[in-house]
Design an enzyme around this catalytic site. Structure first.
Site, short mmCIF file in Angstrom:
data_model
loop_
_atom_site.label_atom_id
_atom_site.label_comp_id
_atom_site.label_asym_id
_atom_site.label_seq_id
_atom_site.Cartn_x
_atom_site.Cartn_y
_atom_site.Cartn_z
N ARG A 55 0.32 -4.87 3.19
CA ARG A 55 1.68 -5.25 3.61
C ARG A 55 2.78 -4.47 2.91
O ARG A 55 3.71 -3.99 3.56
CB ARG A 55 1.93 -6.76 3.31
CG ARG A 55 1.43 -7.69 4.35
CD ARG A 55 0.94 -8.95 3.70
NE ARG A 55 -0.24 -8.62 2.94
CZ ARG A 55 -1.46 -8.59 3.46
NH1 ARG A 55 -1.65 -8.95 4.69
NH2 ARG A 55 -2.51 -8.22 2.73
N THR A 56 2.70 -4.37 1.61
CA THR A 56 3.85 -3.79 0.89
C THR A 56 4.01 -2.32 1.25
O THR A 56 5.10 -1.87 1.62
CB THR A 56 3.66 -3.97 -0.63
OG1 THR A 56 3.32 -5.34 -0.88
CG2 THR A 56 4.92 -3.63 -1.39
N LYS A 84 -7.27 13.76 -12.25
CA LYS A 84 -7.60 14.88 -13.16
C LYS A 84 -7.07 14.63 -14.56
O LYS A 84 -7.14 15.50 -15.42
CB LYS A 84 -6.97 16.17 -12.64
CG LYS A 84 -7.41 16.58 -11.25
CD LYS A 84 -6.63 17.84 -10.84
CE LYS A 84 -6.50 17.97 -9.35
NZ LYS A 84 -5.40 18.87 -8.97
N ARG A 105 3.41 0.98 -6.86
CA ARG A 105 2.55 -0.13 -7.32
C ARG A 105 1.56 0.42 -8.33
O ARG A 105 0.97 1.48 -8.12
CB ARG A 105 1.80 -0.77 -6.14
CG ARG A 105 0.77 -1.80 -6.60
CD ARG A 105 0.15 -2.57 -5.47
NE ARG A 105 1.12 -3.50 -4.88
CZ ARG A 105 0.82 -4.36 -3.93
NH1 ARG A 105 -0.42 -4.42 -3.45
NH2 ARG A 105 1.73 -5.18 -3.45
N HIS A 133 6.61 -8.69 -8.79
CA HIS A 133 6.53 -8.10 -7.44
C HIS A 133 7.85 -8.44 -6.76
O HIS A 133 7.92 -9.27 -5.86
CB HIS A 133 5.33 -8.72 -6.72
CG HIS A 133 4.95 -8.04 -5.43
ND1 HIS A 133 5.72 -7.07 -4.82
CD2 HIS A 133 3.86 -8.22 -4.63
CE1 HIS A 133 5.12 -6.68 -3.70
NE2 HIS A 133 3.99 -7.36 -3.56
N1 CP Z 1 1.77 -9.46 -0.47
C1 CP Z 1 1.32 -8.25 -0.83
O1 CP Z 1 1.74 -7.65 -1.83
O2 CP Z 1 0.35 -7.76 0.00
P1 CP Z 1 -0.36 -6.37 -0.18
O3 CP Z 1 -1.17 -6.44 -1.46
O4 CP Z 1 -1.21 -6.21 1.05
O5 CP Z 1 0.69 -5.31 -0.29
#
Ligand code: CP
Length: 307
Positions: A55-56, A84, A105, A133
């Site tokens: 999603r993100t 590497k 991320r 998040h």
């Molecule tokens: N909610 C969320 O962060 O989903 P993903 O891990 O799929 O990005």
């Protein structure tokens, strides 16, 4: 009142105040209503995902493409020169020269902050370990406000893995901007960490902690579920004992009120059974879809292309 987000990184909810959050929500609603068009034209966003995501990453990429921008990046560190032995700082110092903003991320808490210090463009934290998040919280708050307007006076249950679930940590900070009541529902092994409950005490936010979903769930405005992370339990028997208590199915949702919305950041594993999906209170896919306008608004503000 206009607020200026241009050039700013978004790493933690702790870096924001209520006025800024509400401004972002207002701009997200405008974007969703189609008020701003093509505002990421000639902008390039890098999506650097050192950890898996559906999603993100994809909602950020959709957000950029829909508004006429360009996007590039990687979906795992395996396809970058980190493999590497390149450091995060060198990776960021390089990519900062290729783009107007970085979305990142990483599994290490604090990695996004470190990246923002190395970058010359804004960095948006798309999840750093069990820490924060923030953009998930933005879309969570946006979805809650779409459903129930102001969050003042609302009661919100957070259920599941409250210890390691970074989405609940960011959300708790954002919810503390409002006059809410919070109910934490989790096994004792996965309780909300004390530094977060201490934070709520200093902010005078009413909260209670429960082991199980029970009749009191009928009074919730929202039940925000998260995955119980089996891998965190030392004793597999203990996991087996508690896990069923945190699964929402047709039977357990009867404990909820008629207007208790069921939310989840997703992905789910088995904590919400699929036959709950068509219940009118289940809004987790709608919640995920709100990731696009909310992330568009954030990028537009950070890049100074919407005001
Ligand atoms: N909610 C969320 O962060 O989903 P993903 O891990 O799929 O990005």
């Amino acid at each position: 009142m206009r607020l200026d987000f241009k050039g700013r990184s978004f790493i933690s909810l702790n870096d924001m105040d209520k006025e800024e959050l509400l401004y972002l929500m207002e701009k997200s609603a405008e974007v969703k209503a189609g008020k701003h068009k093509g505002f990421l034209k000639e902008k390039t966003v890098a999506t650097l995902f050192f950890e898996p995501s559906t999603r993100t990453r994809l909602s950020f990429e959709t957000a950029v493409l829909q508004q006429g921008g360009n996007v590039f990046g990687f979906s795992s560190s395996a396809s970058s020169s980190v493999q590497k032995g390149e450091s995060l700082t060198d990776t960021i110092k390089t990519i900062t020269g290729y783009c107007d903003a970085i979305v990142m991320r990483h599994k290490i808490e604090g990695a996004a902050r470190r990246a923002s210090q190395a970058a010359t463009v804004p960095v948006i934290n798309a999840g750093d370990g069990a820490n924060q998040h923030p953009t998930q919280t933005f879309l969570d708050i946006f979805t809650m406000m779409e459903k129930k307007g102001s969050l003042d006076g609302k009661t919100i249950g957070l259920m599941g893995d409250l210890k390691y679930g970074r989405t609940t940590h960011s959300l708790l900070i954002a919810l503390s901007f409002f006059k809410v009541k919070l109910v934490f529902i989790s096994p004792k092994e996965l309780k909300m960490p004390e530094h977060y409950t201490d934070f709520l005490k200093t902010k005078k936010i009413d909260f209670e902690e429960r082991d199980l979903l029970d009749q009191t769930a009928a009074s919730l405005d929202f039940l925000y579920c998260t995955r119980i992370q089996k891998e965190r339990f030392f004793d597999p028997m203990e996991y087996e004992r508690v896990k069923g208590s945190y699964i929402l199915d047709r039977e357990s949702i009867s404990l909820l009120g008629d207007s208790t919305y069921i939310m989840h950041p997703l992905p789910r594993v088995d904590e919400i059974s699929e036959d709950v999906d068509d219940d009118q209170r289940a809004i987790y896919f709608e919640q995920a879809h709100n990731g696009v306008p909310v992330r568009q608004a954030l990028l537009g503000l950070v890049l100074g292309t919407i005001k």
